[in-house]
Design a protein around this motif. Structure first.
Motif, PDB file in Angstrom:
ATOM      1  N   PHE A 220      -1.785   9.514  -9.091  1.00  0.00           N
ATOM      2  CA  PHE A 220      -2.584   8.608  -8.714  1.00  0.00           C
ATOM      3  C   PHE A 220      -2.518   8.630  -7.190  1.00  0.00           C
ATOM      4  N   TYR A 221      -1.385   9.025  -6.437  1.00  0.00           N
ATOM      5  CA  TYR A 221      -1.362   8.737  -4.994  1.00  0.00           C
ATOM      6  C   TYR A 221      -0.972  10.095  -4.707  1.00  0.00           C
ATOM      7  N   TRP A 222      -1.655  10.406  -3.305  1.00  0.00           N
ATOM      8  CA  TRP A 222      -1.733  11.772  -2.664  1.00  0.00           C
ATOM      9  C   TRP A 222      -1.492  11.466  -1.419  1.00  0.00           C
ATOM     10  N   GLY A 223      -0.648  12.523  -0.830  1.00  0.00           N
ATOM     11  CA  GLY A 223      -0.660  12.800   0.722  1.00  0.00           C
ATOM     12  C   GLY A 223      -2.026  13.483   0.935  1.00  0.00           C
ATOM     13  N   GLN A 224      -1.971  13.657   2.451  1.00  0.00           N
ATOM     14  CA  GLN A 224      -3.065  14.338   3.267  1.00  0.00           C
ATOM     15  C   GLN A 224      -2.728  15.924   3.339  1.00  0.00           C
ATOM     16  N   GLY A 225      -1.693  16.258   2.909  1.00  0.00           N
ATOM     17  CA  GLY A 225      -1.438  17.782   2.944  1.00  0.00           C
ATOM     18  C   GLY A 225      -1.035  18.581   4.237  1.00  0.00           C
TER      19      GLY A 225
ATOM     20  N   ALA B  54      -1.234  28.192   1.618  1.00  0.00           N
ATOM     21  CA  ALA B  54      -2.139  27.307   0.923  1.00  0.00           C
ATOM     22  C   ALA B  54      -1.787  25.838   1.744  1.00  0.00           C
ATOM     23  N   VAL B  55      -2.554  25.183   1.603  1.00  0.00           N
ATOM     24  CA  VAL B  55      -2.270  23.502   1.814  1.00  0.00           C
ATOM     25  C   VAL B  55      -1.471  22.889   0.719  1.00  0.00           C
ATOM     26  N   TYR B  56      -0.236  22.261   1.160  1.00  0.00           N
ATOM     27  CA  TYR B  56       0.610  21.880   0.207  1.00  0.00           C
ATOM     28  C   TYR B  56       0.434  20.356   0.083  1.00  0.00           C
ATOM     29  N   PHE B  57       0.239  19.647  -0.835  1.00  0.00           N
ATOM     30  CA  PHE B  57       0.173  18.261  -1.245  1.00  0.00           C
ATOM     31  C   PHE B  57       1.286  17.680  -2.031  1.00  0.00           C
ATOM     32  N   CYS B  58       1.889  16.354  -1.582  1.00  0.00           N
ATOM     33  CA  CYS B  58       2.711  15.935  -2.574  1.00  0.00           C
ATOM     34  C   CYS B  58       2.079  14.765  -3.127  1.00  0.00           C
ATOM     35  N   ALA B  59       2.335  14.309  -4.359  1.00  0.00           N
ATOM     36  CA  ALA B  59       1.674  13.321  -5.188  1.00  0.00           C
ATOM     37  C   ALA B  59       2.671  12.592  -5.856  1.00  0.00           C
ATOM     38  N   ALA B  60       2.197  11.161  -6.160  1.00  0.00           N
ATOM     39  CA  ALA B  60       3.178  10.372  -7.107  1.00  0.00           C
ATOM     40  C   ALA B  60       2.435  10.024  -8.556  1.00  0.00           C
TER      41      ALA B  60
ATOM     42  N   GLN C 139       0.972  -1.019  -0.031  1.00  0.00           N
ATOM     43  CA  GLN C 139      -0.032   0.145  -0.103  1.00  0.00           C
ATOM     44  C   GLN C 139       0.987   1.151   0.090  1.00  0.00           C
ATOM     45  N   VAL C 140       0.585   2.129  -0.949  1.00  0.00           N
ATOM     46  CA  VAL C 140       1.499   3.257  -1.067  1.00  0.00           C
ATOM     47  C   VAL C 140       0.954   4.283  -0.324  1.00  0.00           C
ATOM     48  N   GLN C 141       1.923   4.995   0.682  1.00  0.00           N
ATOM     49  CA  GLN C 141       1.616   6.113   1.463  1.00  0.00           C
ATOM     50  C   GLN C 141       2.561   7.056   1.125  1.00  0.00           C
ATOM     51  N   LEU C 142       1.807   8.483   1.332  1.00  0.00           N
ATOM     52  CA  LEU C 142       2.688   9.751   1.246  1.00  0.00           C
ATOM     53  C   LEU C 142       2.337  10.510   2.373  1.00  0.00           C
ATOM     54  N   VAL C 143       3.175  11.016   2.912  1.00  0.00           N
ATOM     55  CA  VAL C 143       3.063  11.626   4.419  1.00  0.00           C
ATOM     56  C   VAL C 143       3.842  12.944   4.216  1.00  0.00           C
ATOM     57  N   GLU C 144       3.012  13.962   4.330  1.00  0.00           N
ATOM     58  CA  GLU C 144       3.917  15.525   4.222  1.00  0.00           C
ATOM     59  C   GLU C 144       4.024  15.837   5.543  1.00  0.00           C
ATOM     60  N   SER C 145       5.085  16.670   5.669  1.00  0.00           N
ATOM     61  CA  SER C 145       5.357  17.306   7.130  1.00  0.00           C
ATOM     62  C   SER C 145       6.275  18.684   6.836  1.00  0.00           C
ATOM     63  N   GLY C 146       6.132  19.394   7.854  1.00  0.00           N
ATOM     64  CA  GLY C 146       7.253  20.544   7.615  1.00  0.00           C
ATOM     65  C   GLY C 146       6.408  21.841   7.719  1.00  0.00           C
TER      66      GLY C 146
ATOM     67  N   SER D  40       6.233   5.590   1.091  1.00  0.00           N
ATOM     68  CA  SER D  40       6.352   4.206   1.542  1.00  0.00           C
ATOM     69  C   SER D  40       5.583   3.468   0.825  1.00  0.00           C
ATOM     70  N   GLY D  41       5.775   2.121   0.697  1.00  0.00           N
ATOM     71  CA  GLY D  41       4.802   1.088   0.058  1.00  0.00           C
ATOM     72  C   GLY D  41       5.446   0.383  -1.284  1.00  0.00           C
ATOM     73  N   ARG D  42       6.321   1.116  -2.002  1.00  0.00           N
ATOM     74  CA  ARG D  42       7.133   0.690  -3.056  1.00  0.00           C
ATOM     75  C   ARG D  42       8.402   1.719  -3.158  1.00  0.00           C
ATOM     76  N   THR D  43       8.991   0.923  -4.343  1.00  0.00           N
ATOM     77  CA  THR D  43      10.300   2.078  -4.523  1.00  0.00           C
ATOM     78  C   THR D  43       9.317   2.882  -5.716  1.00  0.00           C
ATOM     79  N   PHE D  44      10.228   4.259  -5.811  1.00  0.00           N
ATOM     80  CA  PHE D  44       9.501   5.153  -6.765  1.00  0.00           C
ATOM     81  C   PHE D  44      10.402   5.487  -7.674  1.00  0.00           C
ATOM     82  N   SER D  45      11.353   4.694  -8.152  1.00  0.00           N
ATOM     83  CA  SER D  45      12.124   4.704  -9.378  1.00  0.00           C
ATOM     84  C   SER D  45      11.168   4.781 -10.566  1.00  0.00           C
ATOM     85  N   GLY D  46      11.197   5.443 -11.577  1.00  0.00           N
ATOM     86  CA  GLY D  46      10.324   5.274 -12.512  1.00  0.00           C
ATOM     87  C   GLY D  46       9.082   6.375 -12.416  1.00  0.00           C
ATOM     88  N   TYR D  47       8.778   6.824 -11.407  1.00  0.00           N
ATOM     89  CA  TYR D  47       7.919   7.835 -10.867  1.00  0.00           C
ATOM     90  C   TYR D  47       8.320   9.283 -10.962  1.00  0.00           C
ATOM     91  N   VAL D  48       7.256  10.107 -11.023  1.00  0.00           N
ATOM     92  CA  VAL D  48       7.226  11.506 -11.076  1.00  0.00           C
ATOM     93  C   VAL D  48       6.658  11.896  -9.686  1.00  0.00           C
TER      94      VAL D  48
END
Length: 124
Positions: A112-117, A92-98, A1-8, A25-33
């Motif tokens: 396809f994948y998003w963090g919670q912001g 703003a609320v900042y989100f990361c995504a894959a 299961q892919v998880q993206l967790v923002e902080s800071g 987390s949940g996979r390797t992200f080589s080949g991803y943007v």
């Protein structure tokens, strides 16, 4: 299961700096943007910048060029958004995504994948 967790995120005065982190987390992200987006109250989600995980190439929206920098740490599986010379309009609320693509896409629906912001507030 892919998880993206923002902080800071946090409150900073205009002209200040913050560094956002996106722990993946949940996979390797080589080949991803990996992308960063932001959404201010009452506004649509806006592209901020993106990085190709493998090559490290980046792309930014014009309004942050020269002020924001995206980087990644392969060992930590983490992407960073260094934000300098912050302005009130960066609030703003900042989100990361894959996105499972090698293209530096600016379109939210391509991610396809998003963090919670994380909230960033810049005071004048």
């Amino acid at each position: 299961q892919v998880q993206l967790v923002e902080s800071g995120g946090g409150l900073v005065q205009a002209g200040g700096s913050l560094r956002l982190s996106c722990a993946a987390s949940g996979r390797t992200f080589s080949g991803y943007v990996m992308g960063w987006f932001r959404q201010a109250p009452g506004k649509e989600r806006e592209f901020v910048g993106t990085i190709n995980w493998s090559s490290g190439s980046t792309r930014y929206v014009d309004s942050v060029k020269g002020r924001f920098t995206i980087s990644r740490d392969n060992a930590k599986n983490t992407v960073y958004l260094q934000m300098n010379s912050l302005k009130p309009e960066d609030t703003a609320v900042y989100f990361c995504a894959a996105s499972r693509t090698t293209v530096l896409t600016t379109i939210p629906s391509n991610y396809f994948y998003w963090g919670q912001g994380t909230q960033v507030t810049v005071s004048s």
